[in-house]
Motif scaffolding. Structure first.
Motif, PDB file in Angstrom:
ATOM      1  N   ILE A 136      24.272  55.670  30.069  1.00 14.71           N
ATOM      2  CA  ILE A 136      25.364  54.792  30.518  1.00 14.71           C
ATOM      3  C   ILE A 136      24.956  53.340  30.317  1.00 14.71           C
ATOM      4  O   ILE A 136      25.735  52.527  29.820  1.00 14.71           O
ATOM      5  CB  ILE A 136      25.743  55.079  31.984  1.00 14.71           C
ATOM      6  N   ASP A 137      23.722  53.009  30.683  1.00 15.38           N
ATOM      7  CA  ASP A 137      23.218  51.649  30.454  1.00 15.38           C
ATOM      8  C   ASP A 137      23.272  51.319  28.969  1.00 15.38           C
ATOM      9  O   ASP A 137      23.730  50.243  28.577  1.00 15.38           O
ATOM     10  CB  ASP A 137      21.774  51.518  30.957  1.00 15.38           C
ATOM     11  N   ASP A 138      22.802  52.238  28.156  1.00 17.79           N
ATOM     12  CA  ASP A 138      22.794  52.036  26.706  1.00 17.79           C
ATOM     13  C   ASP A 138      24.202  51.740  26.188  1.00 17.79           C
ATOM     14  O   ASP A 138      24.420  50.761  25.475  1.00 17.79           O
ATOM     15  CB  ASP A 138      22.208  53.269  26.020  1.00 17.79           C
ATOM     16  N   LYS A 139      25.142  52.572  26.549  1.00 17.82           N
ATOM     17  CA  LYS A 139      26.523  52.423  26.079  1.00 17.82           C
ATOM     18  C   LYS A 139      27.089  51.040  26.408  1.00 17.82           C
ATOM     19  O   LYS A 139      27.629  50.353  25.536  1.00 17.82           O
ATOM     20  CB  LYS A 139      27.388  53.513  26.728  1.00 17.82           C
ATOM     21  N   TYR A 140      26.949  50.629  27.650  1.00 13.25           N
ATOM     22  CA  TYR A 140      27.562  49.365  28.061  1.00 13.25           C
ATOM     23  C   TYR A 140      26.761  48.143  27.639  1.00 13.25           C
ATOM     24  O   TYR A 140      27.339  47.114  27.269  1.00 13.25           O
ATOM     25  CB  TYR A 140      27.835  49.365  29.571  1.00 13.25           C
ATOM     26  N   LEU A 141      25.446  48.228  27.655  1.00 11.21           N
ATOM     27  CA  LEU A 141      24.647  47.081  27.211  1.00 11.21           C
ATOM     28  C   LEU A 141      24.844  46.808  25.726  1.00 11.21           C
ATOM     29  O   LEU A 141      24.869  45.654  25.301  1.00 11.21           O
ATOM     30  CB  LEU A 141      23.169  47.290  27.538  1.00 11.21           C
ATOM     31  N   ARG A 142      25.013  47.874  24.918  1.00  6.01           N
ATOM     32  CA  ARG A 142      25.298  47.660  23.493  1.00  6.01           C
ATOM     33  C   ARG A 142      26.663  47.013  23.290  1.00  6.01           C
ATOM     34  O   ARG A 142      26.873  46.338  22.279  1.00  6.01           O
ATOM     35  CB  ARG A 142      25.200  48.981  22.722  1.00  6.01           C
TER      36      ARG A 142
END
Length: 156
Positions: A136-142
């Motif tokens: 989830i962090d990956d998805k939104y930080l990207r």
């Protein structure tokens, strides 16, 4: 939807609103790292690094003093510069070659940042807790990280 995802959806909306019509890259980086640092729980560092002359060079950040130069292939950030893919590290002490800029960091996520599909640098988040970051962090930080170039996503 998880609370984490709800937090990120709000954070993405806030980031877009904050940077709307602003073109100054340093101002945009500064506001994004501050917004992330003060909006997400359990962070002790949020940092942009720019890829220049085959190394990562410190840009705006929040937290304790950060490493100023990171060679490609060294540590989590340098690994991401080499692979241009996200690294989620549940325990930084188990990551071979980890660079401890802040000795209290225990987990980390580093996402690559692209501008017009060209590798520009990385966004690095550190936590004093273990297992802080996930997909989830990956998805939104990207999605959030490249907003510094203008309010649209260049995520690869």
């Amino acid at each position: 939807m998880s609370n984490k995802e709800e937090t990120y959806k709000l954070l993405l909306t806030q980031a877009k609103s904050l940077l709307e019509d602003e073109t100054d890259l340093v101002a945009n980086m500064s506001n994004i790292v501050s917004l992330i640092f003060h909006s997400l729980p359990d962070l002790n560092g949020t940092t942009y690094y720019r890829f220049l002359n085959n190394e990562l060079v410190l840009r705006p950040f929040q937290g304790k003093p950060a490493c100023m130069h990171i060679p490609v292939g060294k540590g989590v950030c340098g690994t991401v510069a080499s692979t241009q893919t996200t690294e989620i590290v549940p325990n930084v002490h188990d990551f071979s070659g980890h660079i401890a800029c802040d000795s209290v960091s225990n987990s980390e996520i580093v996402v690559p940042v692209f501008n017009d599909d060209k590798f520009w640098g990385v966004l690095d988040l550190d936590s004093p807790k273990f297992n802080t970051f996930d997909n989830i962090d990956d998805k939104y930080l990207r999605a959030i990280a490249p907003l510094i170039f203008g309010v649209k996503s260049y995520a690869k």
